[in-house]
Motif scaffolding. Structure first.
Motif, mmCIF file in Angstrom:
data_model
loop_
_atom_site.group_PDB
_atom_site.id
_atom_site.type_symbol
_atom_site.label_atom_id
_atom_site.label_comp_id
_atom_site.label_asym_id
_atom_site.label_seq_id
_atom_site.Cartn_x
_atom_site.Cartn_y
_atom_site.Cartn_z
ATOM 1 N N ASP A 280 0.757 -1.190 0.070
ATOM 2 C CA ASP A 280 -0.073 0.049 0.087
ATOM 3 C C ASP A 280 0.845 1.253 0.126
ATOM 4 O O ASP A 280 0.575 2.334 0.868
ATOM 5 C CB ASP A 280 -0.992 -0.078 1.237
ATOM 6 N N HIS A 281 1.535 1.579 -0.992
ATOM 7 C CA HIS A 281 2.556 2.513 -1.041
ATOM 8 C C HIS A 281 1.879 3.462 -1.938
ATOM 9 O O HIS A 281 1.487 3.311 -3.011
ATOM 10 C CB HIS A 281 3.788 2.134 -1.629
ATOM 11 N N ASN A 282 2.023 4.912 -1.560
ATOM 12 C CA ASN A 282 1.444 6.215 -2.212
ATOM 13 C C ASN A 282 2.323 7.109 -2.191
ATOM 14 O O ASN A 282 2.691 7.633 -1.343
ATOM 15 C CB ASN A 282 -0.055 6.426 -1.496
ATOM 16 N N ILE A 283 2.993 7.469 -3.185
ATOM 17 C CA ILE A 283 3.708 8.473 -3.576
ATOM 18 C C ILE A 283 3.239 9.544 -4.554
ATOM 19 O O ILE A 283 2.730 9.571 -5.686
ATOM 20 C CB ILE A 283 5.057 7.837 -4.211
ATOM 21 N N ASN A 284 3.088 10.959 -4.071
ATOM 22 C CA ASN A 284 2.660 12.003 -4.587
ATOM 23 C C ASN A 284 3.541 13.145 -4.533
ATOM 24 O O ASN A 284 3.955 13.638 -3.336
ATOM 25 C CB ASN A 284 1.132 12.433 -4.215
ATOM 26 N N HIS A 285 3.898 13.911 -5.509
ATOM 27 C CA HIS A 285 4.750 15.141 -5.590
ATOM 28 C C HIS A 285 5.977 14.749 -4.738
ATOM 29 O O HIS A 285 6.328 15.536 -3.678
ATOM 30 C CB HIS A 285 4.037 16.294 -5.119
ATOM 31 N N LEU A 286 6.821 14.052 -5.226
ATOM 32 C CA LEU A 286 8.241 13.353 -4.727
ATOM 33 C C LEU A 286 9.320 13.922 -5.347
ATOM 34 O O LEU A 286 9.023 13.355 -6.711
ATOM 35 C CB LEU A 286 8.125 12.003 -4.079
ATOM 36 N N THR A 287 10.203 14.321 -5.093
ATOM 37 C CA THR A 287 11.499 14.691 -5.844
ATOM 38 C C THR A 287 12.722 13.755 -5.329
ATOM 39 O O THR A 287 12.811 13.974 -4.039
ATOM 40 C CB THR A 287 11.976 16.143 -6.175
ATOM 41 N N ILE A 288 13.419 12.985 -6.005
ATOM 42 C CA ILE A 288 14.514 11.994 -5.540
ATOM 43 C C ILE A 288 15.831 12.705 -6.424
ATOM 44 O O ILE A 288 15.532 12.700 -7.644
ATOM 45 C CB ILE A 288 14.043 10.576 -5.546
ATOM 46 N N LYS A 289 16.837 12.838 -5.862
ATOM 47 C CA LYS A 289 17.811 13.552 -6.531
ATOM 48 C C LYS A 289 19.207 12.727 -6.149
ATOM 49 O O LYS A 289 19.384 12.375 -4.833
ATOM 50 C CB LYS A 289 17.996 14.861 -6.270
ATOM 51 N N ASN A 290 20.047 12.310 -6.976
ATOM 52 C CA ASN A 290 21.654 11.986 -6.702
ATOM 53 C C ASN A 290 21.598 10.672 -5.905
ATOM 54 O O ASN A 290 22.526 10.399 -5.066
ATOM 55 C CB ASN A 290 22.125 13.157 -6.046
ATOM 56 N N ALA A 291 20.529 9.697 -6.098
ATOM 57 C CA ALA A 291 20.701 8.484 -5.574
ATOM 58 C C ALA A 291 21.523 7.455 -6.179
ATOM 59 O O ALA A 291 21.836 7.677 -7.243
ATOM 60 C CB ALA A 291 19.316 7.964 -5.051
ATOM 61 N N SER A 292 21.641 6.507 -5.599
ATOM 62 C CA SER A 292 22.301 5.228 -6.476
ATOM 63 C C SER A 292 21.268 4.494 -7.210
ATOM 64 O O SER A 292 21.239 4.219 -8.467
ATOM 65 C CB SER A 292 23.029 4.203 -5.743
ATOM 66 N N ILE A 293 20.116 4.304 -6.558
ATOM 67 C CA ILE A 293 18.703 3.850 -7.028
ATOM 68 C C ILE A 293 17.555 4.633 -6.712
ATOM 69 O O ILE A 293 17.636 4.814 -5.105
ATOM 70 C CB ILE A 293 18.620 2.471 -7.027
ATOM 71 N N GLY A 294 16.841 5.550 -7.098
ATOM 72 C CA GLY A 294 15.800 6.251 -6.540
ATOM 73 C C GLY A 294 14.909 5.437 -5.893
ATOM 74 O O GLY A 294 14.809 5.550 -4.646
ATOM 75 N N LEU A 295 14.101 4.446 -6.643
ATOM 76 C CA LEU A 295 13.456 3.750 -6.049
ATOM 77 C C LEU A 295 13.558 2.262 -6.499
ATOM 78 O O LEU A 295 13.542 1.994 -7.548
ATOM 79 C CB LEU A 295 11.809 3.772 -6.547
ATOM 80 N N LEU A 296 13.852 1.303 -5.323
ATOM 81 C CA LEU A 296 14.069 -0.136 -5.546
ATOM 82 C C LEU A 296 12.817 -0.919 -5.002
ATOM 83 O O LEU A 296 12.540 -0.700 -3.942
ATOM 84 C CB LEU A 296 15.468 -0.389 -4.922
ATOM 85 N N ILE A 297 11.937 -1.724 -6.064
ATOM 86 C CA ILE A 297 10.791 -1.828 -5.811
ATOM 87 C C ILE A 297 10.843 -3.458 -5.942
ATOM 88 O O ILE A 297 10.882 -3.812 -7.264
ATOM 89 C CB ILE A 297 9.615 -1.254 -6.277
ATOM 90 N N GLN A 298 10.841 -4.269 -4.956
ATOM 91 C CA GLN A 298 10.796 -5.733 -5.050
ATOM 92 C C GLN A 298 9.589 -6.504 -4.606
ATOM 93 O O GLN A 298 9.443 -6.625 -3.445
ATOM 94 C CB GLN A 298 11.968 -6.227 -4.335
ATOM 95 N N ASN A 299 8.736 -6.996 -5.660
ATOM 96 C CA ASN A 299 8.060 -8.143 -5.328
ATOM 97 C C ASN A 299 7.002 -7.698 -4.100
ATOM 98 O O ASN A 299 7.075 -8.451 -3.091
ATOM 99 C CB ASN A 299 8.775 -9.386 -4.929
#
Length: 510
Positions: A280-299
């Protein structure tokens, strides 16, 4: 023999002159020149050391001089510290009798570590001066630093000398659990916009809990740090539309180096990691900068990761790396990633509408979008790609093919592109995945093939992560109203027929 004796004599004179240290100087007369009259040390967090900044001091006169004193205006109480031509002086604050040859220069290196209590309470600036000489010969250079107060979150250090860590499967990770009843910070699962947060190590959400981010929250991750959502936990990012370029209502995740030179440096921190079973992840108006992986989403557990109005920039590996995940993305922008801006791998279920995926990473091995249905670990496996649907999207970048479809026949591979602009030259006929791209070659598919400057989306400034378009773009008014999202990523109303990508067109600034 005479020649040997002569050469020895010349060598002796050179050695003698090079060792001479007894040159005569005169007192400085206040005519020093400086590379700058004010040194701005940029923004630092309270009690965190700054980078090192440089001031160059010139003696343009014909005389070798001695500067009687070089010191900080607040003396030994100053929060600044210096080295002058490699020397530390008195605690890095006061230097006496500094020699400077004629037509020569010296370097001063400046750092600071200050607390918010040291700053001016009205503007949060901490200031001082470097003073050269005394009396009528005195010259000065101003020092200015903006101090930000912050909430620091990090693993505990125990009495036996060990440090708190997390156990993820068989792996031990430097990190800690966020505490909703922390004695110092209160509810650490509710990130507010009152102060920025600085995180060391991986912050994990306890089982069964949800971490929430209010509009305007700012989170800075130190090197090798990030956020982990484990099984049974949820992420809720509640950013809203901002009225100015300051993104005052956006939630921002970035590194903890605030200097301008680090504004766009990839790989400064780890990832936002949604692990197996998170929900149940909800993401709205998010800025991600300069990461190795912005979003890692696994199963995740079968619920959809809902991502809207989100920007991910300058990831050293992937903007989004999804593995057997389920994602719905709207008004999503990803730019500049070391491997792929969007990688939907090891199967899964995906739908992206009015999204802009671009990649100008300086390597021919990168792509904007990658889809596959397998995993190449120690034991290779395949998983069904049950759906990968792209509607009214832009897939573009600096190389000839920015879409990579990679299918293993042992599992299903279902995909569909509707009214998308795709950077695609072609792949060789013998490639086993050649037929997967027929939908781009077919002009009746509703998709637009871009190549060699033809059908260029004409982003405003892609190198600065500004992927807006105007009415000269090949993406202008090419969308299908069936897939219309009424507002773009900035909250602007889309005209009909809609433009492709995340942005409604507008005239660029002159």
């Amino acid at each position: 023999m005479r020649q040997i004796t002569f050469m020895f004599f010349i060598g002796f004179l050179i050695t003698l002159s090079s060792c001479r240290t007894d040159f005569e100087t005169v007192a400085s007369t206040g005519d020093l020149k400086f590379s700058r009259d004010t040194v701005y040390l940029d923004t630092v967090f309270t009690d965190i050391g700054s980078s090192t900044y440089t001031l160059k001091v010139y003696n343009n006169s014909k005389n070798d001089i001695t500067i009687p004193t070089i010191q900080l205006g607040k003396g030994l109480n100053s929060k600044y510290r210096m080295t002058v031509d490699g020397t530390r002086g008195d605690q890095g604050k006061i230097f006496n009798n500094v020699d400077l040859l004629a037509k020569d220069s010296l370097y001063i290196f400046i750092e600071t570590t200050a607390n918010i209590a040291d700053a001016n309470p009205t503007d949060f600036l901490y200031t001082d001066q470097i003073l050269f000489d005394n009396g009528s010969n005195r010259q000065k250079v101003e020092l200015v630093t903006l101090i930000q107060d912050a909430i620091f979150l990090y693993p505990q250090r125990f009495d036996d000398g060990t440090t708190e860590s997390l156990l993820l499967g068989e792996d031990e990770i430097y990190g800690f659990y966020l505490d909703e009843n922390d004695a110092a910070h209160g509810n650490e699962l509710q990130f507010t916009n009152q102060k920025p947060y600085v995180i060391y190590g991986y912050a994990a959400v306890p089982s069964g809990k949800t971490v929430n981010f209010d509009p305007g929250a700012r989170v800075h991750f130190h090197a090798n740090s990030g956020l982990i959502l484990m099984s049974g936990t949820s992420l809720n990012v509640n950013g809203t539309t901002s009225a100015t370029e300051k993104l005052e209502n956006e939630v921002v995740f970035e590194g903890d180096r605030l200097e301008p030179d680090f504004a766009d440096v990839p790989g400064q921190w780890g990832a936002i990691w949604l692990t197996v079973g998170s929900t149940d992840h909800n993401i709205n108006h998010l800025t991600i900068k300069n990461a190795s992986i912005g979003l890692l989403i696994q199963n995740n557990d079968g619920t959809t990761v809902d991502i809207k109005n989100t920007q991910i920039y300058n990831s050293s590996n992937f903007g989004i790396l999804a593995q057997t995940a389920k994602i719905s993305g709207e008004n999503l922008v990803i730019n500049n990633s070391g491997q792929a801006s969007l990688a939907c791998t090891y199967g899964g279920d995906y739908k992206f509408t009015h999204c802009t995926f671009n990649n100008n990473w300086p390597s021919s091995s990168q792509v904007a979008v990658l889809l596959n249905n397998y995993y190449t670990g120690a034991v290779p496996e395949v998983k069904a790609l049950t759906a990968a649907t792209f509607n009214n999207c832009i897939i573009y970048g600096s190389y000839s093919n920015e879409l990579q479809l990679d299918k293993k026949p042992e599992a299903s591979f279902v995909y569909q592109f509707n009214n998308c602009l795709i950077k695609f030259d072609d792949i060789r006929v013998g490639d086993p995945n050649y037929a997967l791209y027929d939908f781009i070659r077919n002009a009746e598919s509703g998709n637009i093939k871009s190549k060699d400057g033809i059908n260029d989306p004409k982003f405003y400034k892609a190198n600065l992560n500004q992927l807006n378009i105007d009415d000269t773009s090949a993406a202008f008014a090419k969308g299908n109203t069936t897939f219309l999202i009424p507002l773009d990523i900035l909250g602007n109303t889309r005209t009909l027929p809609p433009d492709l990508g995340a942005y409604q067109n507008k005239a660029f600034p002159k």
